[in-house]
Design an enzyme around this catalytic site. Structure first.
Site, PDB file in Angstrom:
ATOM      1  N   LYS A  82      38.189  65.809  57.534  1.00 15.47           N
ATOM      2  CA  LYS A  82      38.242  65.942  58.993  1.00 15.47           C
ATOM      3  C   LYS A  82      36.850  66.281  59.480  1.00 15.47           C
ATOM      4  O   LYS A  82      36.050  66.852  58.734  1.00 15.47           O
ATOM      5  CB  LYS A  82      39.211  67.075  59.371  1.00 15.47           C
ATOM      6  CG  LYS A  82      39.827  66.929  60.732  1.00 15.47           C
ATOM      7  CD  LYS A  82      41.100  66.120  60.729  1.00 15.47           C
ATOM      8  CE  LYS A  82      41.621  65.928  62.128  1.00 15.47           C
ATOM      9  NZ  LYS A  82      42.886  65.208  62.163  1.00 15.47           N
ATOM     10  N   VAL A 131      55.030  59.554  71.208  1.00 11.48           N
ATOM     11  CA  VAL A 131      55.859  59.357  70.016  1.00 11.48           C
ATOM     12  C   VAL A 131      57.330  59.412  70.401  1.00 11.48           C
ATOM     13  O   VAL A 131      58.136  58.558  70.000  1.00 11.48           O
ATOM     14  CB  VAL A 131      55.551  60.435  68.936  1.00 11.48           C
ATOM     15  CG1 VAL A 131      56.529  60.322  67.777  1.00 11.48           C
ATOM     16  CG2 VAL A 131      54.115  60.315  68.432  1.00 11.48           C
TER      17      VAL A 131
HETATM   18  P1  NAD Z   1      51.792  63.362  73.635  1.00  9.76           P
HETATM   19  O1  NAD Z   1      50.697  64.227  74.151  1.00  9.76           O
HETATM   20  O2  NAD Z   1      51.894  61.957  74.095  1.00  9.76           O
HETATM   21  O3  NAD Z   1      53.213  64.059  73.918  1.00  9.76           O
HETATM   22  C1  NAD Z   1      53.421  65.424  73.834  1.00  9.76           C
HETATM   23  C2  NAD Z   1      54.321  65.796  75.012  1.00  9.76           C
HETATM   24  O4  NAD Z   1      54.705  67.165  74.846  1.00  9.76           O
HETATM   25  C3  NAD Z   1      53.623  65.692  76.374  1.00  9.76           C
HETATM   26  O5  NAD Z   1      54.383  64.871  77.225  1.00  9.76           O
HETATM   27  C4  NAD Z   1      53.561  67.121  76.857  1.00  9.76           C
HETATM   28  O6  NAD Z   1      53.682  67.253  78.251  1.00  9.76           O
HETATM   29  C5  NAD Z   1      54.762  67.734  76.148  1.00  9.76           C
HETATM   30  N1  NAD Z   1      54.734  69.194  76.045  1.00  9.76           N
HETATM   31  C6  NAD Z   1      53.673  70.010  75.858  1.00  9.76           C
HETATM   32  N2  NAD Z   1      54.089  71.282  75.817  1.00  9.76           N
HETATM   33  C7  NAD Z   1      55.429  71.265  75.967  1.00  9.76           C
HETATM   34  C8  NAD Z   1      56.421  72.269  75.985  1.00  9.76           C
HETATM   35  N3  NAD Z   1      56.121  73.568  75.870  1.00  9.76           N
HETATM   36  N4  NAD Z   1      57.713  71.898  76.129  1.00  9.76           N
HETATM   37  C9  NAD Z   1      58.034  70.588  76.270  1.00  9.76           C
HETATM   38  N5  NAD Z   1      57.136  69.592  76.266  1.00  9.76           N
HETATM   39  C10 NAD Z   1      55.855  69.937  76.102  1.00  9.76           C
HETATM   40  O7  NAD Z   1      51.660  63.459  72.044  1.00  9.76           O
HETATM   41  P2  NAD Z   1      52.283  62.465  70.984  1.00  9.76           P
HETATM   42  O8  NAD Z   1      51.235  61.519  70.546  1.00  9.76           O
HETATM   43  O9  NAD Z   1      53.608  61.972  71.445  1.00  9.76           O
HETATM   44  O10 NAD Z   1      52.495  63.475  69.768  1.00  9.76           O
HETATM   45  C11 NAD Z   1      53.550  64.415  69.780  1.00  9.76           C
HETATM   46  C12 NAD Z   1      53.334  65.402  68.653  1.00  9.76           C
HETATM   47  O11 NAD Z   1      53.306  64.708  67.409  1.00  9.76           O
HETATM   48  C13 NAD Z   1      52.002  66.157  68.723  1.00  9.76           C
HETATM   49  O12 NAD Z   1      52.206  67.441  68.212  1.00  9.76           O
HETATM   50  C14 NAD Z   1      51.100  65.372  67.796  1.00  9.76           C
HETATM   51  O13 NAD Z   1      50.074  66.184  67.243  1.00  9.76           O
HETATM   52  C15 NAD Z   1      52.083  64.957  66.715  1.00  9.76           C
HETATM   53  N6  NAD Z   1      51.708  63.751  65.990  1.00  9.76           N
HETATM   54  C16 NAD Z   1      51.477  62.596  66.681  1.00  9.76           C
HETATM   55  C17 NAD Z   1      51.133  61.447  65.974  1.00  9.76           C
HETATM   56  C18 NAD Z   1      50.883  60.146  66.705  1.00  9.76           C
HETATM   57  O14 NAD Z   1      50.844  59.103  66.047  1.00  9.76           O
HETATM   58  N7  NAD Z   1      50.734  60.169  68.023  1.00  9.76           N
HETATM   59  C19 NAD Z   1      51.039  61.475  64.587  1.00  9.76           C
HETATM   60  C20 NAD Z   1      51.312  62.669  63.902  1.00  9.76           C
HETATM   61  C21 NAD Z   1      51.647  63.799  64.633  1.00  9.76           C
END
Ligand code: NAD
Length: 360
Positions: A87, A191
């Site tokens: 990283k 996601v």
């Molecule tokens: P994203 O930012 O598109 O979605 C996250 C959502 O969570 C947002 O809509 C945000 O408003 C909401 N949120 C934040 N705090 C909140 C709370 N307290 N209660 C309810 N909702 C809340 O992110 P993403 O890409 O969909 O990823 C989701 C999670 O998965 C993250 O933790 C990310 O690190 C993890 N992740 C994502 C990927 C990927 O391919 N995008 C891969 C591995 C892990």
């Protein structure tokens, strides 16, 4: 997977011996202040994104890059990828316009590592930034719009989580079908949007929440699911609780409120502490280890570089879908050895790295 806390971090911490190489990249001319951590290259090049963040101190940046690179070793190892864990972090305001010279200088530092570290997007670093980094190094993956790019990883992440959930349902309810099961989704972001599509297509009943009205509207507009206030999600009667927002939302305060038999979602670092994972098992619930179930995105990007013939979506998704088999193996071993799944995942990842290290 344990890491020292930031307050206990020092050069003399025994944990520091775990890291193969940590590189401080400073350049006064361009203002670059970055750290690259190669936790392990036992399985292949240390691969993991580059994050840009306004860290409050050098220690905070070091702590983050160490923690994140170690996490990548475990994620890549449990997923069977021939990649180690790495990283990078760049200290700075991710919202301010970025100095292209600073990004190029970062690329030069990546290049110096000769392919032992491969970089990609992360928080604060997007495709446009990587395009500049790539003018100085070829060790960059996941640039949207480029020939052979794997593109947005989120749909592959959702596909992997969906298959992981099915494996969890098989172990918890005796049947991998999600039809009729109630899934409480914390976070309705990128996601989740794909995940809700798979869940509703199979006949699961999804109850969602988000703190962002636009995210709620997007998902409810498409799939017509029920939603609750963000804080009420822990109290929703459900079979599966799915964290898809932030880390550490499964903690001593929230766990007693969660009614589900299964906890499975995409968020990173879902458990506030490792002990919470033990407590989940004591309560007769099943936890799908986060870095194993959410590896679909990294598997997708792996196909961009390591799989013969270049990136092919169907092949990458078939591979991401095999997360179901990985989860099945973790749950089976957890039951046989009577230890929580999060510790089983750690053991499997550590065994794979150790065997590769010994093989030299
Ligand atoms: P994203 O930012 O598109 O979605 C996250 C959502 O969570 C947002 O809509 C945000 O408003 C909401 N949120 C934040 N705090 C909140 C709370 N307290 N209660 C309810 N909702 C809340 O992110 P993403 O890409 O969909 O990823 C989701 C999670 O998965 C993250 O933790 C990310 O690190 C993890 N992740 C994502 C990927 C990927 O391919 N995008 C891969 C591995 C892990």
């Amino acid at each position: 997977m344990t890491t020292a806390t930031q307050s206990t971090l020092s050069i003399n911490t025994p944990m520091m011996n775990e890291f193969e190489q940590v590189v401080f990249c400073n350049d006064a001319r361009t203002g670059l202040n970055a750290i690259i951590s190669l936790h392990s290259t036992a399985l292949g090049p240390a691969t993991g994104g580059c994050r840009m963040w306004n860290y409050e101190s050098r220690e905070a940046a070091l702590y983050d890059v160490l923690r994140l690179s170690k996490g990548m070793t475990y994620k890549n190892a449990i997923s069977g990828l021939n990649w180690g864990g790495g990283k990078a972090v760049i200290v700075g305001d991710p919202k301010a316009p970025k100095n292209p010279e600073m990004l190029k200088r970062f690329g030069e530092f990546v290049e110096r590592l000769g392919g032992h570290y491969i970089t990609a997007k992360d928080v604060g670093i997007g495709s446009d930034d990587l395009r500049i980094v790539k003018t100085k190094t070829s060790h960059v993956l996941g640039i949207d719009g480029e020939k052979n790019s794997s593109g947005d990883p989120s749909p592959a992440t959702a596909w992997g989580v969906y298959h992981g959930m099915r494996a969890a349902a098989k172990h918890a309810f005796g049947n991998e079908s999600l039809k009729g099961l109630r899934v409480a989704m914390q976070g309705l972001g990128t996601v989740s949007c794909s995940l809700v599509e798979h869940l509703t297509a199979e006949g699961a009943i999804v109850i969602g929440c988000d703190i962002d009205e636009a995210a709620i509207k997007k998902v409810t507009g498409k799939f017509g699911i029920e939603t609750v206030r963000a804080d009420a999600i822990y109290d929703v009667p459900c079979d599966i609780f799915s964290p898809n927002a932030l880390g550490a939302t499964v903690n001593a305060q929230t766990l007693p409120r969660i009614k589900a038999k299964v906890i499975a979602g995409a968020a990173n670092n879902q458990l506030a502490t490792s002990e919470i994972g033990d407590e989940i098992m004591r309560r007769g619930m099943l936890y799908a280890p986060d870095y194993a179930i959410n590896a679909g995105g990294v598997i997708n990007i792996y196909h961009e570089s390591r799989v013969e013939g270049g990136y092919r979506k169907a092949q990458a998704f078939e591979h991401a879908g095999r997360i179901g088999q990985t989860m099945d193996m973790i749950f089976t071993r957890a039951k046989a050895e009577n230890i929580p799944p999060h510790l089983v995942a750690d053991k499997i990842a550590e065994e794979r790295v150790k065997n590769a290290s010994q093989a030299g």
